[in-house]
Write an enzyme that holds these catalytic residues in place. Structure first.
Site, PDB file in Angstrom:
ATOM      1  N   ARG A   1      94.355  55.145   4.093  1.00 48.40           N
ATOM      2  CA  ARG A   1      93.113  54.557   4.585  1.00 48.40           C
ATOM      3  C   ARG A   1      92.387  55.536   5.647  1.00 48.40           C
ATOM      4  NH1 ARG A   1      97.680  51.036   5.248  1.00 48.40           N
ATOM      5  NH2 ARG A   1      97.504  48.976   3.844  1.00 48.40           N
TER       6      ARG A   1
ATOM      7  N   LYS B   1      99.418  50.245   9.261  1.00 47.02           N
ATOM      8  CA  LYS B   1      99.102  48.891   9.682  1.00 47.02           C
ATOM      9  C   LYS B   1     100.497  48.192  10.551  1.00 47.02           C
ATOM     10  CE  LYS B   1      95.511  46.791   7.086  1.00 47.02           C
ATOM     11  NZ  LYS B   1      95.069  45.871   5.865  1.00 47.02           N
TER      12      LYS B   1
ATOM     13  N   HIS C   1      87.509  53.496   1.107  1.00 48.50           N
ATOM     14  CA  HIS C   1      88.228  52.575   0.595  1.00 48.50           C
ATOM     15  C   HIS C   1      88.382  52.877  -1.104  1.00 48.50           C
ATOM     16  CE1 HIS C   1      91.534  49.887   1.956  1.00 48.50           C
ATOM     17  NE2 HIS C   1      91.202  49.003   1.002  1.00 48.50           N
TER      18      HIS C   1
ATOM     19  N   ARG D   1      90.831  55.464  -1.910  1.00 51.19           N
ATOM     20  CA  ARG D   1      92.169  54.841  -1.848  1.00 51.19           C
ATOM     21  C   ARG D   1      92.279  54.212  -3.153  1.00 51.19           C
ATOM     22  NH1 ARG D   1      96.350  53.084   1.480  1.00 51.19           N
ATOM     23  NH2 ARG D   1      96.852  50.874   1.616  1.00 51.19           N
TER      24      ARG D   1
ATOM     25  N   HIS E   1     101.823  49.488   1.433  1.00 49.58           N
ATOM     26  CA  HIS E   1     101.615  47.969   1.273  1.00 49.58           C
ATOM     27  C   HIS E   1     103.033  47.454   1.630  1.00 49.58           C
ATOM     28  CE1 HIS E   1      98.314  48.399  -1.953  1.00 49.58           C
ATOM     29  NE2 HIS E   1      97.899  48.577  -0.747  1.00 49.58           N
TER      30      HIS E   1
ATOM     31  N   TYR F   1      96.608  46.931  -9.050  1.00 48.57           N
ATOM     32  CA  TYR F   1      96.208  48.384  -9.718  1.00 48.57           C
ATOM     33  C   TYR F   1      96.691  48.431 -11.145  1.00 48.57           C
ATOM     34  CZ  TYR F   1      94.590  49.358  -4.936  1.00 48.57           C
ATOM     35  OH  TYR F   1      93.837  49.579  -4.014  1.00 48.57           O
TER      36      TYR F   1
END
Length: 250
Positions: A99, A123, A192, A195, A218, A227
Protein backbone atom coordinates in the site's frame (compact mmCIF):
# COMPACT_ATOMS: atom_id res chain seq x y z
CA UNK A 1 -31.40 9.72 -7.25
CA UNK A 2 -29.08 7.21 -8.84
CA UNK A 3 -26.66 7.11 -5.90
CA UNK A 4 -24.37 4.10 -5.63
CA UNK A 5 -24.91 1.59 -2.77
CA UNK A 6 -21.70 2.70 -1.02
CA UNK A 7 -22.87 6.33 -1.15
CA UNK A 8 -26.28 5.38 0.25
CA UNK A 9 -24.68 3.43 3.09
CA UNK A 10 -22.36 6.35 3.91
CA UNK A 11 -25.30 8.78 4.01
CA UNK A 12 -27.28 6.44 6.27
CA UNK A 13 -24.34 6.18 8.66
CA UNK A 14 -24.12 9.98 8.74
CA UNK A 15 -27.82 10.31 9.55
CA UNK A 16 -27.64 7.62 12.24
CA UNK A 17 -24.66 9.35 13.85
CA UNK A 18 -26.42 12.71 13.80
CA UNK A 19 -29.66 11.45 15.36
CA UNK A 20 -27.73 9.44 17.97
CA UNK A 21 -25.82 12.61 18.89
CA UNK A 22 -29.08 14.60 19.05
CA UNK A 23 -30.71 11.99 21.30
CA UNK A 24 -27.67 12.02 23.56
CA UNK A 25 -28.05 15.79 23.94
CA UNK A 26 -31.83 15.67 24.42
CA UNK A 27 -33.52 12.40 25.44
CA UNK A 28 -36.90 13.85 24.42
CA UNK A 29 -35.77 13.57 20.79
CA UNK A 30 -35.32 9.83 20.19
CA UNK A 31 -33.51 8.69 17.07
CA UNK A 32 -35.83 7.55 14.27
CA UNK A 33 -33.25 4.87 13.50
CA UNK A 34 -33.47 3.28 16.97
CA UNK A 35 -35.64 0.33 15.88
CA UNK A 36 -34.85 0.45 12.18
CA UNK A 37 -32.55 -2.06 10.51
CA UNK A 38 -31.53 -1.05 7.02
CA UNK A 39 -29.10 -3.24 5.10
CA UNK A 40 -27.51 -1.96 1.92
CA UNK A 41 -26.07 -4.63 -0.31
CA UNK A 42 -22.79 -3.40 -1.74
CA UNK A 43 -21.64 -5.42 -4.74
CA UNK A 44 -18.07 -6.65 -4.54
CA UNK A 45 -15.97 -4.74 -7.04
CA UNK A 46 -13.35 -6.57 -9.02
CA UNK A 47 -9.89 -5.01 -8.85
CA UNK A 48 -8.72 -2.99 -11.85
CA UNK A 49 -5.07 -3.89 -12.41
CA UNK A 50 -2.99 -1.98 -14.92
CA UNK A 51 -2.52 -3.89 -18.18
CA UNK A 52 0.96 -5.09 -19.04
CA UNK A 53 1.45 -2.78 -22.02
CA UNK A 54 0.75 0.25 -19.83
CA UNK A 55 3.13 -1.02 -17.16
CA UNK A 56 5.83 -1.42 -19.81
CA UNK A 57 5.22 2.14 -21.04
CA UNK A 58 5.59 3.50 -17.49
CA UNK A 59 8.82 1.58 -16.88
CA UNK A 60 10.22 2.67 -20.25
CA UNK A 61 9.57 6.27 -19.21
CA UNK A 62 11.86 5.63 -16.25
CA UNK A 63 14.54 4.08 -18.48
CA UNK A 64 14.45 7.12 -20.78
CA UNK A 65 14.92 9.47 -17.82
CA UNK A 66 17.77 7.35 -16.47
CA UNK A 67 19.51 7.36 -19.86
CA UNK A 68 19.50 11.18 -19.92
CA UNK A 69 20.94 11.38 -16.41
CA UNK A 70 23.60 8.72 -17.13
CA UNK A 71 25.54 10.62 -19.78
CA UNK A 72 29.35 10.55 -19.54
CA UNK A 73 30.59 12.79 -16.76
CA UNK A 74 27.48 12.47 -14.63
CA UNK A 75 28.08 12.35 -10.90
CA UNK A 76 26.76 9.09 -9.40
CA UNK A 77 26.55 10.77 -6.01
CA UNK A 78 24.00 13.30 -7.24
CA UNK A 79 20.72 12.90 -5.33
CA UNK A 80 17.96 11.30 -7.38
CA UNK A 81 15.48 13.64 -9.03
CA UNK A 82 11.83 13.56 -8.01
CA UNK A 83 11.00 11.80 -11.28
CA UNK A 84 13.63 9.14 -10.52
CA UNK A 85 12.13 8.62 -7.08
CA UNK A 86 8.61 8.38 -8.53
CA UNK A 87 9.69 5.64 -10.94
CA UNK A 88 11.59 3.83 -8.17
CA UNK A 89 8.46 3.86 -5.98
CA UNK A 90 6.38 2.56 -8.90
CA UNK A 91 8.81 -0.34 -9.40
CA UNK A 92 8.67 -1.15 -5.69
CA UNK A 93 4.85 -1.07 -5.71
CA UNK A 94 4.79 -3.46 -8.68
CA UNK A 95 7.12 -6.06 -7.15
CA UNK A 96 5.99 -5.82 -3.51
CA UNK A 97 2.27 -5.04 -3.74
CA UNK A 98 2.65 -2.56 -0.87
CA UNK A 99 0.00 0.00 0.00
CA UNK A 100 1.34 3.47 -0.71
CA UNK A 101 0.83 4.45 2.94
CA UNK A 102 3.00 1.49 3.97
CA UNK A 103 5.78 2.48 1.59
CA UNK A 104 5.76 6.19 2.44
CA UNK A 105 6.03 5.30 6.14
CA UNK A 106 9.18 3.21 5.62
CA UNK A 107 12.32 4.63 7.23
CA UNK A 108 15.89 4.24 6.10
CA UNK A 109 16.62 1.70 8.85
CA UNK A 110 13.73 -0.52 7.67
CA UNK A 111 15.57 -1.55 4.49
CA UNK A 112 18.20 -4.31 4.56
CA UNK A 113 21.77 -3.26 3.61
CA UNK A 114 21.54 -5.01 0.23
CA UNK A 115 18.13 -3.51 -0.63
CA UNK A 116 16.45 -6.92 -0.87
CA UNK A 117 14.08 -6.68 2.13
CA UNK A 118 11.80 -4.05 3.65
CA UNK A 119 10.31 -4.16 7.13
CA UNK A 120 6.76 -2.83 6.79
CA UNK A 121 4.31 -1.66 9.42
CA UNK A 122 0.93 -2.59 7.93
CA UNK A 123 -2.71 -2.35 8.94
CA UNK A 124 -3.35 -2.88 12.63
CA UNK A 125 0.33 -2.13 13.32
CA UNK A 126 1.22 -5.61 12.10
CA UNK A 127 4.80 -5.88 10.92
CA UNK A 128 5.79 -8.00 7.95
CA UNK A 129 8.79 -8.36 5.67
CA UNK A 130 8.44 -7.88 1.92
CA UNK A 131 11.10 -8.82 -0.59
CA UNK A 132 12.56 -7.02 -3.59
CA UNK A 133 13.30 -9.97 -5.89
CA UNK A 134 14.73 -8.24 -8.97
CA UNK A 135 18.53 -7.95 -8.74
CA UNK A 136 18.73 -4.79 -10.86
CA UNK A 137 16.02 -3.14 -8.76
CA UNK A 138 17.80 -4.24 -5.57
CA UNK A 139 20.96 -2.47 -6.70
CA UNK A 140 19.03 0.68 -7.67
CA UNK A 141 17.17 0.62 -4.36
CA UNK A 142 20.40 0.02 -2.43
CA UNK A 143 22.08 3.03 -4.08
CA UNK A 144 19.11 5.23 -3.22
CA UNK A 145 19.04 4.04 0.41
CA UNK A 146 22.78 4.62 0.72
CA UNK A 147 22.38 8.21 -0.47
CA UNK A 148 19.55 8.73 2.01
CA UNK A 149 21.61 7.37 4.90
CA UNK A 150 24.52 9.64 3.94
CA UNK A 151 22.28 12.72 3.85
CA UNK A 152 20.21 11.99 6.97
CA UNK A 153 19.73 9.70 9.97
CA UNK A 154 18.71 6.05 9.67
CA UNK A 155 15.48 6.94 11.48
CA UNK A 156 14.50 9.45 8.80
CA UNK A 157 11.74 8.74 6.25
CA UNK A 158 13.02 6.88 3.22
CA UNK A 159 11.06 8.96 0.73
CA UNK A 160 10.63 12.71 1.07
CA UNK A 161 9.06 15.56 -0.87
CA UNK A 162 10.60 18.65 -2.47
CA UNK A 163 10.87 20.48 0.88
CA UNK A 164 12.60 17.61 2.67
CA UNK A 165 9.62 16.23 4.59
CA UNK A 166 8.15 12.74 4.46
CA UNK A 167 6.47 12.07 1.14
CA UNK A 168 2.71 11.95 1.65
CA UNK A 169 0.51 9.45 -0.18
CA UNK A 170 -1.61 12.32 -1.54
CA UNK A 171 1.50 13.95 -3.05
CA UNK A 172 2.47 10.72 -4.77
CA UNK A 173 -1.04 10.37 -6.19
CA UNK A 174 -0.66 13.83 -7.73
CA UNK A 175 2.61 12.71 -9.31
CA UNK A 176 0.87 9.69 -10.81
CA UNK A 177 -1.88 11.89 -12.24
CA UNK A 178 0.76 14.08 -13.89
CA UNK A 179 2.59 11.01 -15.25
CA UNK A 180 -0.70 9.60 -16.58
CA UNK A 181 -1.45 12.86 -18.36
CA UNK A 182 2.04 13.00 -19.85
CA UNK A 183 1.80 9.43 -21.19
CA UNK A 184 -1.88 9.64 -22.15
CA UNK A 185 -2.92 6.87 -19.75
CA UNK A 186 -6.64 6.54 -19.01
CA UNK A 187 -8.01 5.83 -16.50
CA UNK A 188 -5.17 7.51 -14.62
CA UNK A 189 -2.66 5.57 -12.55
CA UNK A 190 -3.22 5.15 -8.82
CA UNK A 191 -1.06 3.50 -6.14
CA UNK A 192 -3.74 0.90 -5.42
CA UNK A 193 -3.93 -0.11 -9.07
CA UNK A 194 -0.23 -0.99 -8.86
CA UNK A 195 -1.06 -3.13 -5.81
CA UNK A 196 -3.80 -4.86 -7.81
CA UNK A 197 -1.32 -5.37 -10.65
CA UNK A 198 1.27 -6.92 -8.34
CA UNK A 199 -1.22 -9.47 -7.00
CA UNK A 200 -2.68 -10.27 -10.41
CA UNK A 201 0.72 -10.72 -12.07
CA UNK A 202 1.96 -13.04 -9.31
CA UNK A 203 -1.12 -15.26 -9.51
CA UNK A 204 -1.01 -15.31 -13.30
CA UNK A 205 2.61 -16.44 -13.09
CA UNK A 206 1.68 -19.34 -10.81
CA UNK A 207 2.57 -18.04 -7.32
CA UNK A 208 0.53 -19.77 -4.61
CA UNK A 209 -2.35 -17.65 -3.34
CA UNK A 210 -1.26 -18.01 0.30
CA UNK A 211 2.13 -16.54 -0.58
CA UNK A 212 0.38 -13.63 -2.28
CA UNK A 213 -1.77 -13.23 0.85
CA UNK A 214 1.37 -12.99 3.01
CA UNK A 215 2.98 -10.50 0.62
CA UNK A 216 -0.07 -8.21 0.56
CA UNK A 217 -0.63 -8.46 4.30
CA UNK A 218 -4.24 -9.65 3.98
CA UNK A 219 -5.71 -10.92 7.25
CA UNK A 220 -8.17 -13.13 5.37
CA UNK A 221 -7.51 -15.38 2.40
CA UNK A 222 -10.95 -14.40 1.11
CA UNK A 223 -9.64 -10.90 0.41
CA UNK A 224 -6.84 -12.33 -1.74
CA UNK A 225 -9.14 -14.72 -3.60
CA UNK A 226 -10.60 -11.82 -5.57
CA UNK A 227 -7.44 -11.90 -7.68
CA UNK A 228 -7.96 -15.54 -8.63
CA UNK A 229 -9.71 -14.97 -11.91
CA UNK A 230 -9.04 -16.33 -15.33
CA UNK A 231 -7.49 -13.55 -17.37
CA UNK A 232 -7.00 -13.67 -21.11
CA UNK A 233 -3.26 -13.53 -20.60
CA UNK A 234 -3.17 -16.46 -18.17
CA UNK A 235 -5.58 -18.47 -20.31
CA UNK A 236 -3.51 -17.97 -23.43
CA UNK A 237 -0.29 -18.97 -21.64
CA UNK A 238 -1.96 -22.11 -20.29
CA UNK A 239 -3.32 -23.11 -23.70
CA UNK A 240 0.07 -22.56 -25.32
CA UNK A 241 1.67 -24.92 -22.82
CA UNK A 242 -0.84 -27.70 -23.47
CA UNK A 243 -1.63 -28.72 -27.04
CA UNK A 244 -4.93 -30.56 -26.68
CA UNK A 245 -4.77 -32.17 -30.14
CA UNK A 246 -1.35 -33.62 -29.35
CA UNK A 247 -2.71 -35.03 -26.09
CA UNK A 248 -5.60 -36.71 -27.93
CA UNK A 249 -3.30 -38.20 -30.55
CA UNK A 250 -1.24 -40.11 -28.00
Amino acid sequence: MGAKPATIERRLMTLKSYFAWREDRNSALPSPFADVRISVRIPRRLPRPIDRDTLRAVLQEGEATFAVRSKPGADDATPASQNDVTILIIKLLIVTGLRISELTNVRVRDVSPDGSQILVNGKGSKERIVFVPNRELQEEFQRYCQLRSEHGSIGAPLFFNTVGRRLRAATFRKRLRALSKRLGIEPHLTPHRFRHSAATLLIEEGIDIRMVQALLGHASLRTTEIYVRVSNHALRRALERVNILDVLSV
